[in-house]
Structure formats: structure tokens, C-alpha cells
Design a protein around this motif. Sequence first.
Motif, PDB file in Angstrom:
ATOM      1  N   GLY A   1      -6.926  49.049 -30.017  1.00 26.19           N
ATOM      2  CA  GLY A   1      -6.017  48.913 -29.124  1.00 26.19           C
ATOM      3  C   GLY A   1      -5.014  50.159 -28.554  1.00 26.19           C
ATOM      4  O   GLY A   1      -4.847  50.382 -27.506  1.00 26.19           O
TER       5      GLY A   1
ATOM      6  N   ALA B   1      -6.747  52.883 -27.000  1.00 23.46           N
ATOM      7  CA  ALA B   1      -7.292  52.334 -25.702  1.00 23.46           C
ATOM      8  C   ALA B   1      -6.153  52.631 -24.747  1.00 23.46           C
ATOM      9  O   ALA B   1      -6.166  53.077 -23.795  1.00 23.46           O
ATOM     10  CB  ALA B   1      -7.854  50.959 -25.689  1.00 23.46           C
ATOM     11  N   ALA B   2      -5.121  52.395 -25.328  1.00 23.20           N
ATOM     12  CA  ALA B   2      -3.642  52.266 -24.364  1.00 23.20           C
ATOM     13  C   ALA B   2      -3.251  53.806 -24.122  1.00 23.20           C
ATOM     14  O   ALA B   2      -2.926  54.359 -23.232  1.00 23.20           O
ATOM     15  CB  ALA B   2      -2.578  51.388 -25.185  1.00 23.20           C
TER      16      ALA B   2
ATOM     17  N   ALA C   1      -5.242  56.516 -24.340  1.00 24.00           N
ATOM     18  CA  ALA C   1      -6.198  57.065 -23.499  1.00 24.00           C
ATOM     19  C   ALA C   1      -5.903  56.973 -22.010  1.00 24.00           C
ATOM     20  O   ALA C   1      -6.125  57.966 -21.284  1.00 24.00           O
ATOM     21  CB  ALA C   1      -7.602  56.441 -23.973  1.00 24.00           C
TER      22      ALA C   1
END
Lengths: 99, 99
Positions: free
Chosen positions: B19, B22-23, B25
Motif C-alpha cells: 500500500g 502503491a501510494a 508511486a
Amino acid sequence: MKTIIDGLYKAFENRVRLGIMAALAVNETLEFTALKEYLDVTDGNLASHMKALEKEKFVGVKKSFIDRKPNTRYYMTTQGKKAFEEHLNTLESIIKAQK
Amino acid sequence: MKTIIDGLYKAFENRVRLGIMAALAVNETLEFTALKEYLDVTDGNLASHMKALEKEKFVGVKKSFIDRKPNTRYYMTTQGKKAFEEHLNTLESIIKAQK
């Protein structure tokens, strides 16, 4: 609060477990040795992850004898299939959000 | 032997770390509190995962002062971006093999 990682299962986080589930999702049953070779892991490593997945009832085991030799095959339970699908769908959403 | 799980990074297995990456990125930098709220985790939990990602040099930290208040922002390193991309591509292949 619902977050992007809510549909991910702790039980499938480990890469070996993800590999086991992926293999069992496309093979009705698999022998221990086949899984071991497919994922290139040691007996002990695979056994401990299989045990964890069995404990969660995501994987089942069928023991039998073939030509008087013990034969152990693993399969994915209905519960396991459902959970793994949710896990993959969540991963898919995370991947899609990157592109 | 090359297996289907070879491109997966141990560092990104944990759902919170996935997570975080992903954040980061899709956001150039993020504050600790923003990440915490986004993933709905405790301070201690997030801090320990950030530390692990920093140690691997997948995430960097920028400390500054805004209006005399300390401000901590995180960002993904080039190395982190490359590794995370490989991780996601491997996950994508595993997902595709299921369909």
C-alpha cells in the motif's frame, strides 16, 4: 474505513503461498513434489506454508496409496478459491491504479 | 530455476508495504499522516514498515520545517520504482495466468 489493501489476505502475502495458490487454482490437485519443483523451494519451506494454508482451510489434502506407495495430493477448497479470487482482484485494482 | 514467483520482492510482500509503495508511486511525496490515514494503520505499524523500506533504499525521507513545524515527507527512490514495477509485473503475470 475501507482502504485499497482491505481485500488482501495475510495468508497469501508470502510469495511461496501466493505461488501455491496460483498453481492450485489451475490444477485440480497437485502432489507435494510437483509443487516443490514448480516453486523451487525446500521440503521444509513448502511444508510449513502448506500447513498454514491448511489451517486456514484454504487448501485441503488427499492422502492415498498408489501401488502401495503413499501419495499426497493438495487441492484448493471452495473457501480458498473465494479468498484467493478476492486477493487477486484487490491486487489487480492496485496494479490498475498505477497505469 | 526460474519460477513464477521469482520477480516478487520480499520487501513488498506485506500488505501495508504494498500500500505504501502503491501510494508513493502515484504521489511525488507524501506526509506520514497522509499515508497513515490512506492505509488506516497505526503510527507504530506504519513507522516500522517505512523503516524497512528505507533500509532497502526503496523509499527516501525529506525532513524540513514548515512555519517552524517539523515536516516529514516520503518519496519513492528510483531503485524503489524499478523494484516495485518488477513486483507488479510479476503479480500481473500470475493474475493473467488465472484467467
